[in-house]
Design an enzyme around this catalytic site. Structure first.
Site, PDB file in Angstrom:
ATOM      1  N   ASP A 165       0.833  -1.159   0.098  1.00  9.66           N
ATOM      2  CA  ASP A 165       0.078  -0.086   0.196  1.00  9.66           C
ATOM      3  C   ASP A 165       0.927   1.409   0.002  1.00  9.66           C
ATOM      4  O   ASP A 165       1.994   1.201   0.386  1.00  9.66           O
ATOM      5  CB  ASP A 165      -0.819  -0.120   1.410  1.00  9.66           C
ATOM      6  CG  ASP A 165      -0.234   0.027   2.581  1.00  9.66           C
ATOM      7  OD1 ASP A 165       1.024  -0.550   2.715  1.00  9.66           O
ATOM      8  OD2 ASP A 165      -0.830   0.864   3.425  1.00  9.66           O
ATOM      9  N   GLU A 181       0.047  -0.880   5.775  1.00  8.03           N
ATOM     10  CA  GLU A 181       0.815  -0.118   6.730  1.00  8.03           C
ATOM     11  C   GLU A 181       0.759   1.148   6.945  1.00  8.03           C
ATOM     12  O   GLU A 181       1.041   1.655   7.943  1.00  8.03           O
ATOM     13  CB  GLU A 181       2.313  -0.640   5.894  1.00  8.03           C
ATOM     14  CG  GLU A 181       3.580  -0.473   7.042  1.00  8.03           C
ATOM     15  CD  GLU A 181       4.204   0.950   7.416  1.00  8.03           C
ATOM     16  OE1 GLU A 181       4.995   1.188   8.225  1.00  8.03           O
ATOM     17  OE2 GLU A 181       3.553   1.889   6.316  1.00  8.03           O
TER      18      GLU A 181
HETATM   19  N1  BES Z   1       8.543   3.536   5.462  1.00 10.55           N
HETATM   20  C1  BES Z   1       8.162   4.347   6.592  1.00 10.55           C
HETATM   21  C2  BES Z   1       8.947   4.177   7.700  1.00 10.55           C
HETATM   22  C3  BES Z   1      10.222   4.814   7.565  1.00 10.55           C
HETATM   23  C4  BES Z   1      10.487   5.713   7.052  1.00 10.55           C
HETATM   24  C5  BES Z   1      11.174   4.161   8.623  1.00 10.55           C
HETATM   25  C6  BES Z   1      11.863   6.110   6.986  1.00 10.55           C
HETATM   26  C7  BES Z   1      12.481   4.828   8.664  1.00 10.55           C
HETATM   27  C8  BES Z   1      12.863   5.808   7.684  1.00 10.55           C
HETATM   28  C9  BES Z   1       6.837   3.736   6.828  1.00 10.55           C
HETATM   29  O1  BES Z   1       6.097   3.210   5.457  1.00 10.55           O
HETATM   30  C10 BES Z   1       5.742   4.779   7.335  1.00 10.55           C
HETATM   31  O2  BES Z   1       5.715   5.762   6.845  1.00 10.55           O
HETATM   32  N2  BES Z   1       5.280   4.423   8.714  1.00 10.55           N
HETATM   33  C11 BES Z   1       4.567   5.392   9.103  1.00 10.55           C
HETATM   34  C12 BES Z   1       3.789   4.646  10.324  1.00 10.55           C
HETATM   35  C13 BES Z   1       2.595   5.027  10.619  1.00 10.55           C
HETATM   36  C14 BES Z   1       1.719   5.119   9.273  1.00 10.55           C
HETATM   37  C15 BES Z   1       1.914   4.069  11.599  1.00 10.55           C
HETATM   38  C16 BES Z   1       5.142   6.605   9.736  1.00 10.55           C
HETATM   39  O3  BES Z   1       6.327   6.349  10.002  1.00 10.55           O
HETATM   40  O4  BES Z   1       4.761   7.717   9.585  1.00 10.55           O
HETATM   41 ZN    ZN Z   2       6.791   2.208   4.169  1.00  9.25          ZN
END
Ligand code: BES
Ligand code: ZN
Length: 457
Positions: A87, A151
């Site tokens: 997603d 996710e």
């Molecule tokens: N890939 C990201 C998380 C990430 C980005 C980790 C850059 C380390 C470096 C992930 O898809 C994401 O965006 N996660 C969300 C989590 C939330 C929706 C619960 C976030 O971090 O905002």
């Molecule tokens: Zn991600």
């Protein structure tokens, strides 16, 4: 043929297949894209099967489906569980994209599309590494794939899936590429992720919008109040003022802080990349510490009153904001949400009513650098990128990592190869073709080293 020769031979197709996947607007947050999300899941299921999985199935959930696939070559061999997500974030604001988000284009050796890096590109590297290993009879371990479609909206149904499928998800390590490296010259492996508490607040004043001349000055304006309340959540030193917020925050030793700050970082480059003259953050901490080991509070959106063209004189009845808090080890997402709610109610003046609604959250994660998994990842990265990677702590969140530790008692290896400049969650998201290919190479190496190291323990 070796897996790397196979990969070299099929490189172009590996890229073309990713581009096909990027054309599917699998925006999990937007119910209008439900069919598209399902289409992306079907595509991945098919590609897992084509790549050589014994089993590849769509597992329906209350929300978007999970794609599960596996190849078990020998139950006595180590098992790697690959996690990723298909997603993507909503592409808005659309007018800031140089090309449409779901019509991938290649420019300056980078693929531009929503999800190019986060996480379709990085997730797809695993399927192509797997194919390269299977097609050359070199798969050295068992492999299970769990690719979810929620996710970006909190992984609620994946949590249920993991809890209900503990047997099926037996393995030795979780492998994830959904993070970044410092730069292509300075490879790194992420060993820390922040958690998240996400709140929505609504402040209500008068029972209807009012004429700001007839009533202005005599009736409280909920937008003014909301701004004051938000401002009071941080002091001049950038510390969050919610009582109990910092209780139990894990503090690094001086030695560990020194190590963390050894990572290459150029403040001037950082500022010029973002177009800012000065940085801001909690007093007493460096930029790397502020994003890696310290909690934060930020407004993600604020609205109310009139925001259309021209001027409308109105004293709004309601004002709202979405506020996120990034959490670090020692903090707990539900506890922080509770502390926020109590505090926000408490600081509200009598002139307004306040409603606080928590959205999804997630726990922070801390990973070891001494595990076999880390060592295998480090070796694979060094071989592919020509330099030993350094461990880093990143500010983003992948809530499922803490859940894997908790429910499956398995650590994750965060072998992501994105760059901060990839614009994830922003317009013009992109992923370097170099990174895509290096990522596949790294993952091929990981399986080999992990199977060797874990198989001989
Ligand atoms: N890939 C990201 C998380 C990430 C980005 C980790 C850059 C380390 C470096 C992930 O898809 C994401 O965006 N996660 C969300 C989590 C939330 C929706 C619960 C976030 O971090 O905002
Ligand atoms: Zn991600």
């Amino acid at each position: 043929m070796t897996p790397l020769t196979y990969f070299e031979k099929h490189k172009q197709r590996f890229l073309d297949e990713l581009i096909e996947l990027l054309k599917v607007p699998s925006v999990s947050a937007d119910s209008r894209h439900k069919e598209d999300v399902a289409r992306a899941a079907d595509y991945i299921r098919q590609k897992l099967e084509d790549a050589g999985a014994d089993k590849a199935e769509i597992c329906p959930t209350q929300g978007h489906p999970i794609v599960y696939g596996e190849k078990i070559i020998d139950p006595s061999k180590p098992t790697v569980i690959v996690y990723g997500h298909y997603d993507v974030q909503p592409p808005d604001p659309l007018d800031l994209w140089d090309s449409p988000p779901f019509e991938p284009v290649i420019k300056n050796e980078k693929i531009y599309a929503r999800g190019a890096c986060d996480d379709k590109g990085q997730m797809y590297m695993h399927i192509k590494a797997f194919e390269s290993l299977v097609e050359t009879n070199s798969l050295p371990c068992n492999i299970k794939f769990m690719i979810e479609g929620e996710e970006e909206v909190g992984s609620d149904n994946l949590e249920l899936f993991v809890r209900e499928n503990k047997e099926r998800l037996k393995g030795d390590i979780i492998l994830i590429s959904d993070t970044s490296i410092i730069s292509n010259e300075n490879p790194s492996i992420t060993v820390g992720l922040r958690g998240l508490s996400y709140m929505e607040v609504e402040v209500t004043g008068p029972n209807r919008d009012l004429h700001s001349g007839v009533y202005g000055g005599a009736v409280e304006n909920p937008l003014n109040v909301l701004c004051e309340m938000i401002t009071s959540l941080k002091d001049a030193d950038g510390r969050i003022t919610i009582p109990g917020f910092y209780d139990n925050v894990f503090e690094l030793s001086d030695e560990d802080r020194r190590k963390l700050n050894e990572a290459p970082f150029d403040l001037n480059e950082y500022k010029s990349d973002l177009g800012i003259d000065e940085i801001f953050g909690e007093k007493g901490y460096t930029t790397l510490e502020r994003t890696g080991i310290r909690p934060t509070l930020d407004v993600n959106g604020i609205w109310g009153g009139y925001t259309g063209e021209g001027a409308k004189t109105v004293l709004p009845s309601k004002a709202s904001a979405k506020i996120s808090m990034r959490l670090v080890p020692g903090q707990n997402s539900s506890k922080i949400s509770e502390l926020f709610s109590q505090h926000f109610q408490k600081i509200a003046p009598k002139t307004v009513k306040v409603k606080v609604t928590p959205h999804h959250g997630g726990e922070p994660a801390m990973l070891s650098t001494s595990s076999i998994g880390y060592q295998a990842a480090s070796k694979a990265m060094e071989e592919a990128w020509g330099k030993e990677p350094i461990p880093t702590k990143e500010g983003g969140s992948i809530p499922i990592v803490a859940l894997f530790q908790d429910v499956l008692e398995l650590d994750s290896i965060l072998l992501g190869v994105g760059l901060d400049s990839d614009n994830i969650h922003s317009p013009n998201e992109n992923f370097g073709i170099y990174n895509y290919y290096k990522g596949i190479e790294t993952l091929i190496g990981f399986h080999k080293h992990f199977a060797e190291m874990a198989g001989s323990k």
